[in-house]
Write an enzyme that holds these catalytic residues in place. Sequence first.
Site, PDB file in Angstrom:
ATOM      1  CE1 TYR A   1      -4.645  -2.071   4.833  1.00 49.24           C
ATOM      2  CE2 TYR A   1      -3.474  -0.015   4.440  1.00 49.24           C
ATOM      3  CZ  TYR A   1      -4.100  -1.146   3.957  1.00 49.24           C
ATOM      4  OH  TYR A   1      -4.163  -1.365   2.594  1.00 49.24           O
TER       5      TYR A   1
ATOM      6  CB  SER B   1      -0.860   0.014   1.272  1.00 47.95           C
ATOM      7  OG  SER B   1      -1.430   1.304   1.479  1.00 47.95           O
TER       8      SER B   1
ATOM      9  CE  LYS C   1      -1.529  -3.600   3.136  1.00 45.31           C
ATOM     10  NZ  LYS C   1      -1.630  -4.839   2.329  1.00 45.31           N
TER      11      LYS C   1
HETATM   12  C1  BGC Z   1      -6.205   1.516   1.937  1.00 48.59           C
HETATM   13  C2  BGC Z   1      -7.365   2.354   1.493  1.00 48.59           C
HETATM   14  C3  BGC Z   1      -6.924   3.778   1.233  1.00 48.59           C
HETATM   15  C4  BGC Z   1      -5.696   3.840   0.352  1.00 48.59           C
HETATM   16  C5  BGC Z   1      -5.142   5.252   0.193  1.00 48.59           C
HETATM   17  C6  BGC Z   1      -5.110   1.654   0.927  1.00 48.59           C
HETATM   18  O1  BGC Z   1      -4.028   0.834   1.254  1.00 48.59           O
HETATM   19  O2  BGC Z   1      -6.620   0.160   2.077  1.00 48.59           O
HETATM   20  O3  BGC Z   1      -8.387   2.330   2.478  1.00 48.59           O
HETATM   21  O4  BGC Z   1      -7.978   4.492   0.600  1.00 48.59           O
HETATM   22  O5  BGC Z   1      -4.692   3.010   0.889  1.00 48.59           O
HETATM   23  O6  BGC Z   1      -5.065   5.952   1.384  1.00 48.59           O
END
Ligand code: BGC
Length: 279
Positions: free
Chosen positions: A177, A164, A181
């Site tokens: 999250y 991400s 990542k």
């Molecule tokens: C997330 C999304 C988010 C995007 C940009 C992704 O990795 O899962 O929820 O919109 O990153 O911020």
Amino acid sequence: MSSTEGAPLDVIPAHLLKGQKALVTGANSGIGRATAVALGRAGADVVVNYVAGREEAEKVVEEIASFGVRAAAYEADVSDEGQVVAMMDRMVQEFGTIDVLVANAGLQRDAPFTEMTLAQWQKVLDVNLTGQFLCAREAAKEFLRRGVVPEVSRAAGKIICMSSVHQIIPWAGHVNYASSKGGVQMMMQTLAQELAPKKIRVNAIAPGAIKTPINRDAWDTPKARKDLLRLIPYDRIGAPEDIAHAAVGLASDLLDYVVGTTLYVDGGMTLFPGFATGG
Ligand code: BGC
């Protein structure tokens, strides 16, 4: 073309991945689904992994099979070691081997830092990071066992980690999250370094804002959409196909010399767009 569409899928050469066997985790929806379909369109046989949502997974299988390649849906929780080992065994038994792993399954459990429970932290790390570790480990074992088959690919195997933009962009309210990542980035680079001499290519894709169920809140009202587009210099929200096309490229010998790289597919989100007019 609407502002959320990627390039049409029929730009994919139908024989690019012919003879390759691919596993895509979390392939019953969103980015995983589009990637599984695109790999199938490129000629690969595809295992569609899912943890919940058998019906959706079966629909993905049907769509892939319509390209004249093999496809099957396998249920497995990527954070469960026994289930991952069993899934890989089954794939080797039923498909013969694995050439491409797209470690895509991922989720969010958002909360302000001081309200985040250990369970929320752990769940995200378990699926997003440990899940990729387990799938990559089992795939790598099979790549090493089999070695390079020159008629199929110049590499013994390809691992594509779905990361991400948040592997480098800090994200308030999403510490689990973003940490997962960030971990994926270093895991990918370390695996790439370790496995490259064995002709295994490990790379990552870092999607930006892609229109999928995971970030519905970020695009499903005009206000949210406007706020989101401020973060995207290219001025459109991504489509799952934008990511799927990157995955097809990384899986193919066209990008055989790409090793240990993160391909940002984000419309410029990582270009610090706030600085276009400030700083
Ligand atoms: C997330 C999304 C988010 C995007 C940009 C992704 O990795 O899962 O929820 O919109 O990153 O911020």
